[in-house]
Design a protein around this motif. Structure first.
Motif, PDB file in Angstrom:
ATOM      1  N   LEU A 237       0.854  -1.191   0.000  1.00  0.00           N
ATOM      2  CA  LEU A 237       0.000   0.000   0.000  1.00  0.00           C
ATOM      3  C   LEU A 237       0.884   1.233   0.000  1.00  0.00           C
ATOM      4  CD1 LEU A 237      -2.689  -0.962   2.677  1.00  0.00           C
ATOM      5  CD2 LEU A 237      -2.958  -0.918   0.203  1.00  0.00           C
ATOM      6  N   ASN A 238       0.527   2.237  -0.809  1.00  0.00           N
ATOM      7  CA  ASN A 238       1.277   3.493  -0.775  1.00  0.00           C
ATOM      8  C   ASN A 238       0.735   4.370   0.352  1.00  0.00           C
ATOM      9  OD1 ASN A 238      -1.041   4.776  -1.811  1.00  0.00           O
ATOM     10  ND2 ASN A 238      -0.232   4.878  -3.894  1.00  0.00           N
ATOM     11  N   GLU A 239       1.294   5.556   0.507  1.00  0.00           N
ATOM     12  CA  GLU A 239       0.896   6.434   1.608  1.00  0.00           C
ATOM     13  C   GLU A 239      -0.558   6.878   1.527  1.00  0.00           C
ATOM     14  OE1 GLU A 239       3.661   9.639   1.988  1.00  0.00           O
ATOM     15  OE2 GLU A 239       5.301   8.305   2.542  1.00  0.00           O
ATOM     16  N   SER A 240      -1.137   6.848   0.328  1.00  0.00           N
ATOM     17  CA  SER A 240      -2.537   7.236   0.154  1.00  0.00           C
ATOM     18  C   SER A 240      -3.491   6.057   0.334  1.00  0.00           C
ATOM     19  CB  SER A 240      -2.745   7.843  -1.241  1.00  0.00           C
ATOM     20  OG  SER A 240      -1.948   8.991  -1.394  1.00  0.00           O
ATOM     21  N   GLY A 241      -2.939   4.862   0.564  1.00  0.00           N
ATOM     22  CA  GLY A 241      -3.772   3.680   0.787  1.00  0.00           C
ATOM     23  C   GLY A 241      -4.124   2.907  -0.462  1.00  0.00           C
ATOM     24  N   PHE A 242      -3.483   3.218  -1.594  1.00  0.00           N
ATOM     25  CA  PHE A 242      -3.740   2.488  -2.832  1.00  0.00           C
ATOM     26  C   PHE A 242      -2.761   1.327  -2.959  1.00  0.00           C
ATOM     27  CE2 PHE A 242      -5.358   6.748  -3.857  1.00  0.00           C
ATOM     28  CZ  PHE A 242      -6.655   6.411  -4.211  1.00  0.00           C
ATOM     29  N   SER A 243      -3.261   0.189  -3.435  1.00  0.00           N
ATOM     30  CA  SER A 243      -2.411  -0.984  -3.618  1.00  0.00           C
ATOM     31  C   SER A 243      -1.612  -0.850  -4.911  1.00  0.00           C
ATOM     32  CB  SER A 243      -3.260  -2.257  -3.644  1.00  0.00           C
ATOM     33  OG  SER A 243      -4.229  -2.198  -4.678  1.00  0.00           O
ATOM     34  N   TYR A 244      -0.394  -1.428  -4.900  1.00  0.00           N
ATOM     35  CA  TYR A 244       0.435  -1.390  -6.103  1.00  0.00           C
ATOM     36  C   TYR A 244       1.334  -2.619  -6.143  1.00  0.00           C
ATOM     37  CZ  TYR A 244       4.350   0.305  -3.205  1.00  0.00           C
ATOM     38  OH  TYR A 244       5.332   0.425  -2.255  1.00  0.00           O
ATOM     39  N   GLY A 245       1.693  -3.009  -7.379  1.00  0.00           N
ATOM     40  CA  GLY A 245       2.612  -4.130  -7.537  1.00  0.00           C
ATOM     41  C   GLY A 245       2.408  -4.845  -8.856  1.00  0.00           C
ATOM     42  N   GLN A 246       3.093  -5.980  -8.958  1.00  0.00           N
ATOM     43  CA  GLN A 246       2.992  -6.811 -10.154  1.00  0.00           C
ATOM     44  C   GLN A 246       1.693  -7.589 -10.116  1.00  0.00           C
ATOM     45  OE1 GLN A 246       6.427  -9.309 -10.208  1.00  0.00           O
ATOM     46  NE2 GLN A 246       7.830  -7.635 -10.570  1.00  0.00           N
ATOM     47  N   LEU A 247       1.029  -7.662 -11.229  1.00  0.00           N
ATOM     48  CA  LEU A 247      -0.218  -8.405 -11.337  1.00  0.00           C
ATOM     49  C   LEU A 247       0.107  -9.860 -11.654  1.00  0.00           C
ATOM     50  CD1 LEU A 247      -3.276  -8.501 -11.425  1.00  0.00           C
ATOM     51  CD2 LEU A 247      -3.180  -7.703 -13.772  1.00  0.00           C
TER      52      LEU A 247
END
Length: 116
Positions: A29-39
């Motif tokens: 999760l980034n600082e804004s609460g959005f998930s990120y990464g490889q699918l």
């Protein structure tokens, strides 16, 4: 022993405050609460992920553009809407490459363009 249990609990609490579990995968999760990464463990280059994985995608999907620059694109921008008619599907296929903005993992800092 109590100190060890407390430390383990704090470590797990921190981990789950910076990660999220979506459809069998764990994403940061980034600082804004959005998930990120490889699918599904893949970094997409010049292609759109298959429709079967859309529901389990993070908010920001890892990609590499034609210049070899790594970044993230918003799921909503990468995955197009399903065409409502055969004519619309043909028009989408004939439209050529799309340019989608690439960002850092914060989803705000622009890096470059991803073409697919």
């Amino acid at each position: 022993m109590i100190v060890f249990i407390a430390a383990a609990f704090l470590l797990l609490a921190y981990y789950w405050s910076t990660h999220v579990y979506i459809g069998g995968s764990i994403y940061r999760l980034n600082e804004s609460g959005f998930s990120y990464g490889q699918l599904n463990g893949q970094v997409f280059q010049d292609e759109v992920p298959p429709a079967s994985v859309y529901d389990n995608a993070p908010d920001l999907i890892a990609v590499v553009n034609r210049s070899g620059i790594e970044g993230y694109v918003w799921k909503e921008e990468l995955i197009p809407e399903h065409p409502s008619s055969p004519e619309e599907a043909i028009a989408l296929n004939e439209g050529g490459d799309r340019q989608i903005p690439m960002y850092e993992s914060d989803g705000v800092t622009f890096i470059d363009w991803f073409e697919c």
